[in-house]
Design a protein around this motif. Sequence first.
Motif, PDB file in Angstrom:
ATOM      1  N   ALA A  18       0.886  -1.419  -0.215  1.00 28.07           N
ATOM      2  CA  ALA A  18       0.021   0.751   0.404  1.00 28.07           C
ATOM      3  C   ALA A  18       0.709   1.059   0.139  1.00 28.07           C
ATOM      4  O   ALA A  18       0.245   2.476  -0.611  1.00 28.07           O
ATOM      5  N   ALA A  19       2.007   1.463   0.630  1.00 32.16           N
ATOM      6  CA  ALA A  19       2.863   2.882   1.051  1.00 32.16           C
ATOM      7  C   ALA A  19       3.707   2.738  -0.258  1.00 32.16           C
ATOM      8  O   ALA A  19       4.010   4.059  -0.823  1.00 32.16           O
ATOM      9  N   LYS A  20       3.674   1.512  -1.489  1.00 33.75           N
ATOM     10  CA  LYS A  20       4.495   1.556  -3.073  1.00 33.75           C
ATOM     11  C   LYS A  20       3.400   2.491  -3.819  1.00 33.75           C
ATOM     12  O   LYS A  20       3.988   3.585  -4.222  1.00 33.75           O
ATOM     13  N   VAL A  21       2.220   1.899  -3.893  1.00 28.65           N
ATOM     14  CA  VAL A  21       0.652   2.710  -4.125  1.00 28.65           C
ATOM     15  C   VAL A  21       0.848   4.018  -3.793  1.00 28.65           C
ATOM     16  O   VAL A  21       1.015   4.586  -4.524  1.00 28.65           O
ATOM     17  N   CYS A  22       0.538   4.220  -2.696  1.00 28.33           N
ATOM     18  CA  CYS A  22       0.910   5.957  -2.046  1.00 28.33           C
ATOM     19  C   CYS A  22       1.962   6.506  -2.853  1.00 28.33           C
ATOM     20  O   CYS A  22       1.629   7.976  -3.826  1.00 28.33           O
ATOM     21  N   ARG A  23       3.193   6.315  -2.760  1.00 24.48           N
ATOM     22  CA  ARG A  23       4.155   6.603  -3.745  1.00 24.48           C
ATOM     23  C   ARG A  23       4.388   7.017  -4.764  1.00 24.48           C
ATOM     24  O   ARG A  23       4.389   7.776  -5.312  1.00 24.48           O
ATOM     25  N   SER A  24       3.769   5.805  -5.359  1.00 21.71           N
ATOM     26  CA  SER A  24       3.693   5.715  -7.156  1.00 21.71           C
ATOM     27  C   SER A  24       2.169   6.977  -7.771  1.00 21.71           C
ATOM     28  O   SER A  24       2.734   8.063  -8.830  1.00 21.71           O
ATOM     29  N   MET A  59       6.885   2.485  11.241  1.00 22.34           N
ATOM     30  CA  MET A  59       7.306   3.874  10.728  1.00 22.34           C
ATOM     31  C   MET A  59       8.627   3.626   9.671  1.00 22.34           C
ATOM     32  O   MET A  59       8.653   4.412   8.462  1.00 22.34           O
ATOM     33  N   ASP A  60       9.710   2.776   9.464  1.00 18.91           N
ATOM     34  CA  ASP A  60      10.150   2.806   8.755  1.00 18.91           C
ATOM     35  C   ASP A  60       9.949   2.027   7.342  1.00 18.91           C
ATOM     36  O   ASP A  60       9.866   2.618   5.786  1.00 18.91           O
ATOM     37  N   THR A  61       8.856   1.213   7.057  1.00 17.63           N
ATOM     38  CA  THR A  61       7.785   0.951   6.202  1.00 17.63           C
ATOM     39  C   THR A  61       7.282   2.415   5.742  1.00 17.63           C
ATOM     40  O   THR A  61       7.375   2.544   4.059  1.00 17.63           O
ATOM     41  N   ASN A  65       8.636   5.127   2.148  1.00 23.32           N
ATOM     42  CA  ASN A  65       8.056   5.605   0.826  1.00 23.32           C
ATOM     43  C   ASN A  65       7.673   6.980   0.380  1.00 23.32           C
ATOM     44  O   ASN A  65       6.917   6.898   0.056  1.00 23.32           O
ATOM     45  N   GLY A  66       8.847   7.527   1.549  1.00 22.14           N
ATOM     46  CA  GLY A  66       8.294   9.099   1.621  1.00 22.14           C
ATOM     47  C   GLY A  66       6.906   8.981   2.449  1.00 22.14           C
ATOM     48  O   GLY A  66       6.332  10.147   2.033  1.00 22.14           O
ATOM     49  N   LEU A  67       6.754   8.530   3.161  1.00 24.01           N
ATOM     50  CA  LEU A  67       5.125   9.180   3.535  1.00 24.01           C
ATOM     51  C   LEU A  67       4.916   9.037   5.581  1.00 24.01           C
ATOM     52  O   LEU A  67       5.969   8.285   5.596  1.00 24.01           O
ATOM     53  N   LEU A 102       3.646   6.738  19.379  1.00 25.62           N
ATOM     54  CA  LEU A 102       4.118   7.065  17.936  1.00 25.62           C
ATOM     55  C   LEU A 102       4.447   8.908  17.157  1.00 25.62           C
ATOM     56  O   LEU A 102       4.359   9.425  16.421  1.00 25.62           O
ATOM     57  N   GLY A 103       3.988   9.220  18.122  1.00 24.34           N
ATOM     58  CA  GLY A 103       3.703  10.931  18.288  1.00 24.34           C
ATOM     59  C   GLY A 103       3.166  12.207  17.991  1.00 24.34           C
ATOM     60  O   GLY A 103       3.421  12.997  16.835  1.00 24.34           O
ATOM     61  N   LEU A 104       1.230  11.119  18.066  1.00 30.98           N
ATOM     62  CA  LEU A 104       0.464  12.177  17.010  1.00 30.98           C
ATOM     63  C   LEU A 104      -0.467  12.502  17.548  1.00 30.98           C
ATOM     64  O   LEU A 104      -0.600  11.882  18.597  1.00 30.98           O
TER      65      LEU A 104
END
Length: 309
Positions: A18-24, A59-61, A65-67, A102-104
Amino acid sequence: MKLGMVTDSLAELTLAEAAKVCRSLGLEQVELGCGNWSPAPHVNLDALTADAGERRHLMDTLAENGLEISALNCSGNPLFPGEKGARDRAVAEKTFTLAEQLGLKTVVMMSGLPGGCPEDRTPTWIVTSWPPETLEILKYQWQVAIPAWKELARKANDHGIERIALEFHGWQLVYSTETLLRLRGEVGNILGVNLDPSHLFWMGADPLAVAEALKGCIYHVHIKDVRLERAAGPNTLLDTKGVLEYATRSWNFVTPGTGHDESWWRSFLAKLRDCGYDGPLSIEQEDYTIPTRLALEQAAALLRRVLPA
């Protein structure tokens, strides 16, 4: 404003996929469902709250992907009578814990809805002032909701949560500007709105007017559209057919731009900016009439075209 997505829209994928789709798609943020009405496809609350290594992996995942995470979402019915309400509140409280870890600072929820009297086992939604019994039901529901939400807000505050963004929806005690401001007035400014124009459309409100009325307490925004169907014919917009029966429904969730055109969305984002909102724009894909990836591509492209300069 940053573009993002509710990752439930890609529930069939792993978090990494899903993270890769978001990046794309050129997105910058994700909103993660944590349970209750979300299937929580990318969050295991028990594992994440118990294990710092699991949180680092999450968080690393995303970072690869820049998210970043815009918010956690645990929408459910914390006011449901009996054990069901207790379970939903427990998920909310564990979500507050994860947000702190997570600091949110933002959690998206719905207000929930109580029963209509102490003996009720299920909620009842009142949308009219007649017959006269409706007013007694509403009085009871607010008497239940206010102390329950004061307690939820206290627990959220204990975990450093600054914003609980309540989404307007049917079968909720808070479904309009008036009802949000009433609960906010009782509970405090930790409560604001997750402004989702799609629900406002089918309930008959003007999202631009809602944004203006709620200036200063817009805490999150969902990007989702509704198309009112001419096929409704003699039926009203109060439609109980399932969302997959889209050919016969009075209204349908659709990809932004296909219910209301690009000029409307440009006006909506400009209104948000005028109201001081500079937070997430979180795409929530629930258009079942076209393939999910195509809908997401169209939504992201439209947002990039209409974002205020």
